[in-house]
Write a protein that holds these residues in place. Structure first.
Motif, mmCIF file in Angstrom:
data_model
loop_
_atom_site.group_PDB
_atom_site.id
_atom_site.type_symbol
_atom_site.label_atom_id
_atom_site.label_comp_id
_atom_site.label_asym_id
_atom_site.label_seq_id
_atom_site.Cartn_x
_atom_site.Cartn_y
_atom_site.Cartn_z
ATOM 1 N N VAL A 1 14.730 57.245 76.805
ATOM 2 C CA VAL A 1 15.575 57.776 75.612
ATOM 3 C C VAL A 1 14.424 55.899 75.949
ATOM 4 O O VAL A 1 14.420 55.568 76.453
ATOM 5 C CB VAL A 1 16.829 56.769 75.906
ATOM 6 N N VAL A 2 13.690 55.715 74.458
ATOM 7 C CA VAL A 2 13.352 54.367 73.427
ATOM 8 C C VAL A 2 14.268 53.880 72.912
ATOM 9 O O VAL A 2 14.245 54.376 71.890
ATOM 10 C CB VAL A 2 11.825 54.951 73.375
ATOM 11 N N ASP A 3 15.024 52.802 72.965
ATOM 12 C CA ASP A 3 15.160 51.507 72.245
ATOM 13 C C ASP A 3 16.301 52.535 71.363
ATOM 14 O O ASP A 3 16.841 52.218 70.822
ATOM 15 C CB ASP A 3 14.698 51.012 70.854
ATOM 16 N N GLY A 4 17.564 53.054 72.748
ATOM 17 C CA GLY A 4 17.813 54.065 72.138
ATOM 18 C C GLY A 4 17.923 55.190 71.755
ATOM 19 O O GLY A 4 19.425 55.957 71.574
ATOM 20 N N LYS A 5 16.929 55.706 71.453
ATOM 21 C CA LYS A 5 17.268 56.455 70.705
ATOM 22 C C LYS A 5 16.138 57.818 71.052
ATOM 23 O O LYS A 5 15.198 57.210 72.152
ATOM 24 C CB LYS A 5 15.783 56.134 69.280
ATOM 25 N N LEU A 6 16.445 58.938 71.457
ATOM 26 C CA LEU A 6 15.832 59.669 72.765
ATOM 27 C C LEU A 6 14.271 60.314 72.258
ATOM 28 O O LEU A 6 14.103 60.310 70.100
ATOM 29 C CB LEU A 6 16.714 61.006 72.196
ATOM 30 N N HIS A 7 13.462 60.810 72.324
ATOM 31 C CA HIS A 7 12.380 61.049 72.381
ATOM 32 C C HIS A 7 11.963 62.331 72.465
ATOM 33 O O HIS A 7 11.318 62.986 73.620
ATOM 34 C CB HIS A 7 11.484 60.108 72.836
ATOM 35 N N GLU B 1 23.777 57.825 79.552
ATOM 36 C CA GLU B 1 23.162 57.600 80.162
ATOM 37 C C GLU B 1 22.204 56.281 79.997
ATOM 38 O O GLU B 1 22.619 54.961 80.052
ATOM 39 C CB GLU B 1 22.224 57.748 81.732
ATOM 40 N N ALA B 2 21.624 56.327 78.813
ATOM 41 C CA ALA B 2 21.185 55.236 78.477
ATOM 42 C C ALA B 2 22.831 54.178 77.459
ATOM 43 O O ALA B 2 21.959 52.689 77.049
ATOM 44 C CB ALA B 2 20.398 55.510 77.305
ATOM 45 N N HIS B 3 23.006 54.815 76.863
ATOM 46 C CA HIS B 3 24.305 54.210 76.338
ATOM 47 C C HIS B 3 25.303 53.769 76.624
ATOM 48 O O HIS B 3 26.205 52.673 76.859
ATOM 49 C CB HIS B 3 24.359 54.800 74.737
ATOM 50 N N VAL C 1 14.480 54.248 78.935
ATOM 51 C CA VAL C 1 15.290 55.163 80.580
ATOM 52 C C VAL C 1 15.014 56.720 80.244
ATOM 53 O O VAL C 1 14.421 57.097 79.288
ATOM 54 C CB VAL C 1 16.808 55.267 79.966
ATOM 55 N N PHE C 2 14.150 56.595 81.942
ATOM 56 C CA PHE C 2 13.732 57.557 81.945
ATOM 57 C C PHE C 2 15.668 59.126 82.764
ATOM 58 O O PHE C 2 15.429 58.512 83.749
ATOM 59 C CB PHE C 2 12.546 58.538 82.957
ATOM 60 N N GLY C 3 15.706 60.117 82.065
ATOM 61 C CA GLY C 3 16.895 60.501 83.130
ATOM 62 C C GLY C 3 16.440 61.623 83.161
ATOM 63 O O GLY C 3 15.535 62.624 83.482
ATOM 64 N N GLY D 1 22.161 53.374 82.148
ATOM 65 C CA GLY D 1 20.884 52.548 81.797
ATOM 66 C C GLY D 1 21.179 51.547 80.532
ATOM 67 O O GLY D 1 20.013 51.070 80.069
ATOM 68 N N ARG D 2 22.569 51.066 80.597
ATOM 69 C CA ARG D 2 22.935 50.389 79.544
ATOM 70 C C ARG D 2 22.084 49.064 79.440
ATOM 71 O O ARG D 2 21.889 48.609 80.918
ATOM 72 C CB ARG D 2 24.163 50.085 79.863
#
Length: 304
Positions: free
Chosen positions: A137-143, A111-113, A123-125, A117-118
């Motif tokens: 996801v923060v700055d395109g990276k999974l946390h 969803e972020a990419h 993004v909180f899914g 979320g784009r």
């Protein structure tokens, strides 16, 4: 190119990915649940069929929890991989780098990419399906967080017992995790059914309850009003903690645009940040979210 997999308790889906929005579906086969040799053979056949370069990675979205430090998978739905370092064991079998993340994390990556979320930095899914889950996801990276549990907002004794809608006083229900009063007990499909049974002594599945609600049935309205209140409060707290620009909702309940709009309307007045646009929205990617998220895992690993 990435060979991507979305592995659930019943089905393995495979695709060849050149990017988050460039998937070529390869196969869909039953998941061997009790035989790891058969499981790894099924993966290997799909990898061979993909014809990807020998040094290209395999990326997997899987049901369950994946510990990012140990690589150990906890998965009740697929006993043959439960307790295994799936990435290491499949990597040895395939002779390739293997990356593994759980399905909620892959959902929010997708969803972020490539979904709702784009354009949003955080993004909180949220997953509202059979149970309640999530990912960040923060700055395109999974946390992924310690133990791979970041974003798992469905557990902990957080459900309100005093409500502004009937029945006003509500007991805590037992959760499968061993606690009482988890959001998982009321927040998703089984939760709607439990609340409806508690309010009306009537056994209906969540799909029927939602259909009755959208048709104006007062009993279903009472159930949905209670469920939205119980979910909106903890979700607002998550929003204040995490600070997402958008909250895409996946899982079966995410398919009800009317329900998610009502949840959004209940969450936004409860958060510190004031918004004049929707925050909690239906996910845009449904059928292929796991494959797209897995592809992003692999693409991140191969990017310079």
């Amino acid at each position: 190119m990435i060979t991507a997999f979305d592995i659930g308790g019943s089905t393995i889906k495979a695709a060849l990915a050149r990017g988050p929005e460039s998937l070529t579906l390869l196969d869909r086969v039953p998941t061997p649940r009790d035989d790891f040799s058969a499981f790894s053979d099924a993966i290997a056949r799909c990898v061979d069929a993909a014809g990807a370069l020998a040094d290209s990675p395999v990326a997997i979205s899987v049901t369950g929890v994946v510990d990012p430090e140990s690589g150990i998978v906890t998965c009740a739905n697929i006993p043959c991989i439960d307790g295994k370092n799936l990435a290491a064991e499949l990597g040895q079998r395939l002779g390739r780098k293997v990356l593994v993340a759980n399905d909620a994390d892959c959902f929010v990556l997708a969803e972020a990419h490539a979904g709702a979320g784009r354009g949003h930095r955080v993004v909180f899914g949220a997953i509202l399906g059979t149970g309640v889950g999530g990912g960040i996801v923060v700055d395109g990276k999974l946390h992924p967080g310690a133990g791979g549990l970041a974003g798992e907002w469905g557990h902990g004794t957080i459900v309100a017992t005093k409500t502004s809608v009937p029945p006003y006083d509500l007991p805590h229900f037992p959760c499968g995790c061993g606690l009482w009063g988890c959001l998982d007990t009321v927040g998703a499909a089984r939760g709607i059914e439990r609340l409806h049974r508690h309010l009306h002594s009537e056994e209906l599945d969540s799909t029927t309850i939602l259909a009755h609600w959208e048709a104006g049935d007062p009993r279903a309205e009472a159930t949905i009003a209670l469920q939205v209140e119980l979910v909106a409060q903890p979700l607002a707290l998550v929003v204040n903690f995490v600070g997402p620009g958008i909250v895409p909702v996946g899982g079966g309940l995410g398919n009800s645009a009317a329900l998610i709009a009502r949840l959004d309307a209940a969450v936004r007045p409860r958060i510190l940040r004031k918004l004049d646009r929707p925050l909690v929205v239906p996910a845009q990617l449904t059928a292929d979210a796991g494959l797209i998220g897995a592809a992003m895992l692999g693409l991140e690993a191969t990017s310079p």
